[in-house]
Design a protein around this motif. Sequence first.
Motif, mmCIF file in Angstrom:
data_model
loop_
_atom_site.group_PDB
_atom_site.id
_atom_site.type_symbol
_atom_site.label_atom_id
_atom_site.label_comp_id
_atom_site.label_asym_id
_atom_site.label_seq_id
_atom_site.Cartn_x
_atom_site.Cartn_y
_atom_site.Cartn_z
ATOM 1 N N UNK A 213 0.832 -1.199 0.000
ATOM 2 C CA UNK A 213 0.000 0.000 0.000
ATOM 3 C C UNK A 213 0.867 1.250 0.000
ATOM 4 N N UNK A 214 0.322 2.326 -0.554
ATOM 5 C CA UNK A 214 1.074 3.575 -0.537
ATOM 6 C C UNK A 214 0.761 4.380 0.725
ATOM 7 N N UNK A 215 0.349 3.672 1.764
ATOM 8 C CA UNK A 215 0.133 4.292 3.068
ATOM 9 C C UNK A 215 0.773 3.378 4.106
ATOM 10 N N UNK A 216 1.904 3.831 4.675
ATOM 11 C CA UNK A 216 2.674 3.016 5.599
ATOM 12 C C UNK A 216 2.380 3.455 7.027
ATOM 13 N N UNK A 217 2.285 2.507 7.924
ATOM 14 C CA UNK A 217 1.993 2.809 9.327
ATOM 15 C C UNK A 217 3.247 2.627 10.174
ATOM 16 N N UNK A 218 3.524 3.602 11.044
ATOM 17 C CA UNK A 218 4.629 3.493 11.984
ATOM 18 C C UNK A 218 4.176 2.604 13.137
ATOM 19 N N UNK A 219 4.785 1.417 13.251
ATOM 20 C CA UNK A 219 4.334 0.426 14.220
ATOM 21 C C UNK A 219 5.098 0.499 15.539
ATOM 22 N N UNK A 220 6.423 0.696 15.480
ATOM 23 C CA UNK A 220 7.230 0.655 16.699
ATOM 24 C C UNK A 220 8.357 1.686 16.632
#
Length: 897
Positions: A379-386
């Motif tokens: 996806x072109x939307x990345x989530x900051x997980x840690x």
Amino acid sequence: MRFLKLRVLALLQKGLSARQLRRLALLDLLRGQAVGQTVSSQLSERLIALAHLVPVAALKRLGSRTDGLASDAAEAKRERTGPNEVEHEKPMPWSTHLWLCYRNPFNVLLTVLALISAATDDMKATVVIATMVGISTVLRFVQEKRSNSAADRLKAMVSNTATVLRDGVRLELPIRDLVPGDIVQLSAGDMIPADLRVLAAKDLFVSQAALTGESLPVEKFADQPDPAERNPLALANLCFMGTNVVSGSATALVIGTGNRTYFGALAEKVTAQDRAPTQFQAGVNKVSWVLIRFMFVMAPLVLFINGFTKGDWTEAALFALSIAVGLTPEMLPMIVTSTLAKGAVVLSRKQVIVKRLDAIQNFGAMDILCTDKTGTLTQDRIALERHTDAWGERFDTVLDMAYLNSAYQTGLKNLLDVAVLEHAELQAEFDTDHGWEKVDEVPFDFVRRRMSVVVKQRDAQQLLICKGALEEVLAACTHVRHGDETLPLSAGLLTRIRDVAAGLNREGLRVVAVASKPVPLDVTNYGVADERELVLAGYIAFLDPPKESTAPALKALKAVGIDVKVLTGDNELVTLKVCREVGLTVNGVVLGDRIDAMSDLQLSVVAEAATVFAKLTPMHKERIVRLLRERGHVVGFMGDGINDAPALRAADIGISVDSAVDIAKEAADLILLEKSLMVLEQGVTEGRKTFANMLKYIKMTASSNFGNVFSVLVASAFIPFLPMLPMHLLVQNLLYDISQIAIPFDNVDDELLQKPQRWNPDELTRFMVCFGPISSIFDILTFVLMWKVFGANSPEHQTLFQSGWFVVGLLSQTLIVHMIRTRKIPFIQSRAAWPLLAMTAAIMAIGIFLPMGPLAGYFKLQALPLSYFPWLIGILLGYMVLTQLIKGIYARRYGWQ
């Protein structure tokens, strides 16, 4: 100039777009001639003069100011200067377009034959041939006009933009709206939208290879150059339209637009050169010359046989002339254009912009798709997980540092930066309460794979914060932070750090390392050399989930014979996790550092076998794509970043998305407006339909023409009169060609969509020799029928003979459309589209009407007895049955393309 022509040919054979060609060829012009010979001295002097002015004087010269032009002043200027477009990029005049539609080998050949007919007072033949040429040219003109208009409307949806200051406000404006005096802001990935004078720059590197041939980017500065330098391209404070920013940032003044740019002044010298065919056009040309050579052999044979057997060399010459016309597939250019245009229209409905029509056929011929990972498979939307320290424990300071780095960098903000900046609580904290300000930055590049900013908080100590790929950041570190302690980086700690990062990678998280160090307050200018002796703070880890459409799209591509390879700059562990999630079978993993040690031959073998290529530079990607093409594959590349641009250019078909950086969209042949990858499989299917319908026409025409000529040779040797008059042959050929107009809209059997389709002239020759004589068998039976049963066995009864063969010949030619369009049983297992059914039915009706109706005398035909028609039905049924049997034998031995 001869060198330039050879260079242009070489570039086009690489499959470059016309715009890329113009840019790459310009410098070849410069290499062979002095600058003064290639652009006007007036333009050179103006560029040099503006380069030597201080920024304030340059702004004053162009009536601008540091906060940009006023909107009304800019509009007034645009009315005077026109749009920021090079003149040759505008649509060509209709007369020029019409001439180009006419100018193909078949039309030229037919025109010569028409002139010969006119010189021999055969006006009927002249009119029929002229009608053929006219129909072919006008249909192609109309189809291309409609296709180009549709393409222009679609291209306008993804026109490149520039960041411009107007009235002190930052705006994103279409590049065509820029005027001299505009202030533009540049960052990595931007196209240089006009000729520019740099006012301020920070580590600005520009790729000028399109103009100068330099393989490495050139650094640009705002400083005045050496007064002795008289070559505009060598001036470090000038940027030129058609180049692009590799890294860094700048503020620049527009000093030339459209034709008043350096590129615009040179363009007409390149466009004056003839263009060599693309790979697709070369395939069409090969097939065309097979048919033309066949005509050059058969027409003289007909001439000499009829001349010696009949003694009337004038009549024999006219008959041979008609044979030559009949063997000319004059509708081929129109069929090609129509099928490609239809493909573009269908893809436009699926939100795919086709920038180059030939790309549709390449889509169908593609057997390898190389794709970037981030933003294409994922996806072109990345989530900051840690956000953790080097031991994998949560550490908020790492997130603070990452936020400051992302917020204050002025280069191209990627998806990782966006994910960091979405932390609203940090935005409130750092933007309002603590008074952070930026001192300097060291921009990202694809060699270091890291970037740094220097910030300070009021009068506190300055801090250099670096983030980037793990190994590249570790290479600049000497210490690591653990809680309140700072520990030296020992071999044991390095192993532990890498193990923690690898564990995150195996979870599918993309790891970015963050490091820092304090720097002196009195230093304000920093560079790559300052990225040393850093303290590793820890990691920020991102979840980069696959698109929902990725798994079904990859499965669909595999089902239609396309091998998918992943070419990424990311870590191999993250890439393998994504591949597992999307169901992509991995046959091998190759890392970028291993590629550097391989020769082209070694890499080409590895590139065919392996599936995943990780930790790649842009040049690695381009090299892999190029070597796969050299091994005979038709290669597609899909990417959306600045690091993908070289590979997009190198591929047979470059695919990008609307959200890509400017240079990626510029390099691509197709642009996807929707995020779903299923469009790829649909595009491949449409490309194969396009190719299959083109090949139908070529096979039908080749085999039918071969059979007719073979029949004519037999008849000429044994019958004391011409088996058909030149007029009959010409009318028959005209009607047959009209029946082919609907082929672009025909259905295609599913089996033909399951594997890549490519041009194969040798297969065409074999097909022609196998299927052509089938019609000759039934032509000879018709000769015997007319001679024995209906008594048409003397010159006095030749009109009856000719009428009988005219009807059989036209109806069998028209039926062959349905027989050869499919491997299956026609009308039962595979039915043509209704436009083709209607067109062929109409032509068959006309073929029977001509000898039976009131126009028979005009065409030197006569009514056939009713007893003829049962025989006609029997002959046509026998022809269809034998053709179907031969199809089965041929397909089992050679396959059915």
